[in-house]
Design a protein around this motif. Structure first.
Motif, PDB file in Angstrom:
ATOM      1  N   MET A   1     -19.760   6.456  -6.750  1.00  0.00           N
ATOM      2  CA  MET A   1     -18.434   6.422  -6.130  1.00  0.00           C
ATOM      3  C   MET A   1     -17.384   6.027  -7.160  1.00  0.00           C
ATOM      4  SD  MET A   1     -17.151   4.041  -2.989  1.00  0.00           S
ATOM      5  CE  MET A   1     -15.430   3.937  -2.554  1.00  0.00           C
ATOM      6  N   ARG A   2     -16.282   6.755  -7.183  1.00  0.00           N
ATOM      7  CA  ARG A   2     -15.172   6.432  -8.085  1.00  0.00           C
ATOM      8  C   ARG A   2     -13.876   6.364  -7.271  1.00  0.00           C
ATOM      9  NH1 ARG A   2     -18.027  10.099 -11.364  1.00  0.00           N
ATOM     10  NH2 ARG A   2     -16.651  11.805 -10.731  1.00  0.00           N
ATOM     11  N   LYS A   3     -13.054   5.386  -7.601  1.00  0.00           N
ATOM     12  CA  LYS A   3     -11.822   5.197  -6.850  1.00  0.00           C
ATOM     13  C   LYS A   3     -10.756   4.576  -7.758  1.00  0.00           C
ATOM     14  CE  LYS A   3     -12.101   3.782  -2.569  1.00  0.00           C
ATOM     15  NZ  LYS A   3     -12.268   2.939  -1.356  1.00  0.00           N
ATOM     16  N   ILE A   4      -9.512   4.968  -7.536  1.00  0.00           N
ATOM     17  CA  ILE A   4      -8.369   4.357  -8.217  1.00  0.00           C
ATOM     18  C   ILE A   4      -7.660   3.444  -7.223  1.00  0.00           C
ATOM     19  CG2 ILE A   4      -6.136   4.774  -9.305  1.00  0.00           C
ATOM     20  CD1 ILE A   4      -7.374   7.444 -10.308  1.00  0.00           C
ATOM     21  N   ILE A   5      -7.472   2.185  -7.629  1.00  0.00           N
ATOM     22  CA  ILE A   5      -6.843   1.206  -6.755  1.00  0.00           C
ATOM     23  C   ILE A   5      -5.521   0.746  -7.376  1.00  0.00           C
ATOM     24  CG2 ILE A   5      -7.112  -1.033  -5.625  1.00  0.00           C
ATOM     25  CD1 ILE A   5     -10.137  -0.652  -5.806  1.00  0.00           C
ATOM     26  N   PRO A   6      -4.396   1.090  -6.765  1.00  0.00           N
ATOM     27  CA  PRO A   6      -3.097   0.643  -7.288  1.00  0.00           C
ATOM     28  C   PRO A   6      -2.998  -0.878  -7.312  1.00  0.00           C
ATOM     29  CG  PRO A   6      -2.816   2.416  -5.693  1.00  0.00           C
ATOM     30  CD  PRO A   6      -4.242   1.975  -5.596  1.00  0.00           C
ATOM     31  N   THR A   7      -2.291  -1.388  -8.321  1.00  0.00           N
ATOM     32  CA  THR A   7      -2.170  -2.827  -8.542  1.00  0.00           C
ATOM     33  C   THR A   7      -0.731  -3.297  -8.368  1.00  0.00           C
ATOM     34  OG1 THR A   7      -4.034  -2.914 -10.083  1.00  0.00           O
ATOM     35  CG2 THR A   7      -2.380  -4.631 -10.304  1.00  0.00           C
TER      36      THR A   7
END
Length: 213
Positions: A1-7
């Motif tokens: 699983m790959r995900k981009i999480i805004p910070t």
């Protein structure tokens, strides 16, 4: 699983609210930075100033760039955080297992963050107890820094040690280096200014996703 999480990286409540309102519209998981001015020079809002996140149907993770991260746990749980990221360098090593147990007893996931100079051998004893390891691609506490290339080798080394551990990377992410991070087996990317400073955060997020997911 790959995900981009805004910070969300913010020094004060006004800056926090501006970025929160901008990014909450993306309806994605969000990563919120907390800084105490002790572990890092910068200071952020405190946990009390964050709105009740349970009002949003999203997942939130707290990145504690602070000394004594354990003192924030009950309030972070009450606010609605799902994951707790604490720095290996912030507490005594013999207190790490106790902190992990405390995080998990509050039904939150524990993630250990490593500064660029910290060796991965230090956290090997904890790998079976935690949800993931977050590699800082820059020195914590400041935005708009260039990714430190020696971190690539550390990511590669950890992935050789464990195929299952979730690997997170935070800081200095752009459209060029995100491709390499994907190849190295990174699961989660935390992206701050690349998304939050964009005129169109959704478009910026999609451009990163195109290279990573």
């Amino acid at each position: 699983m790959r995900k981009i999480i805004p910070t969300i990286f913010a020094h004060n409540k006004k800056e926090f609210d501006l970025r929160f309102n901008k990014l909450i519209a993306l309806k994605r998981d969000l990563h919120i930075d907390f800084m105490d001015g002790k572990f890092v020079k910068s200071k952020s809002i405190n946990v009390n100033q964050v709105q009740n996140l349970r009002n949003y149907n999203m997942n939130f993770e707290a990145h504690l760039m602070t000394k004594n991260p354990g003192k924030y746990l009950s309030l972070l749980k009450k606010k609605g955080f799902d994951k707790i990221i604490f720095h290996y360098e912030a507490i005594q090593e013999d207190k790490i297992i106790s902190l992990i147990k405390k995080i998990k007893s509050n039904n939150m996931k524990a993630i250990i963050a490593l500064n660029p100079e910290t060796q991965i051998n230090n956290i090997i004893p904890f790998l079976t107890r935690i949800y993931g390891v977050l590699f800082m691609g820059v020195y914590p506490g400041k935005e708009n820094q260039k990714f430190i290339s020696k971190v690539y080798g550390k990511i590669k080394g950890l992935r050789k040690i464990s195929k299952k551990i979730n690997i997170h990377v935070d800081g200095g992410i752009n459209l060029s280096n995100i491709k390499k991070l994907k190849i190295l087996g990174v699961n989660y990317i935390n992206s701050g200014s690349f998304i939050s400073d964009s005129e169109n955060p959704g478009k910026a997020l999609r451009s990163l996703q195109k290279e990573f997911i």
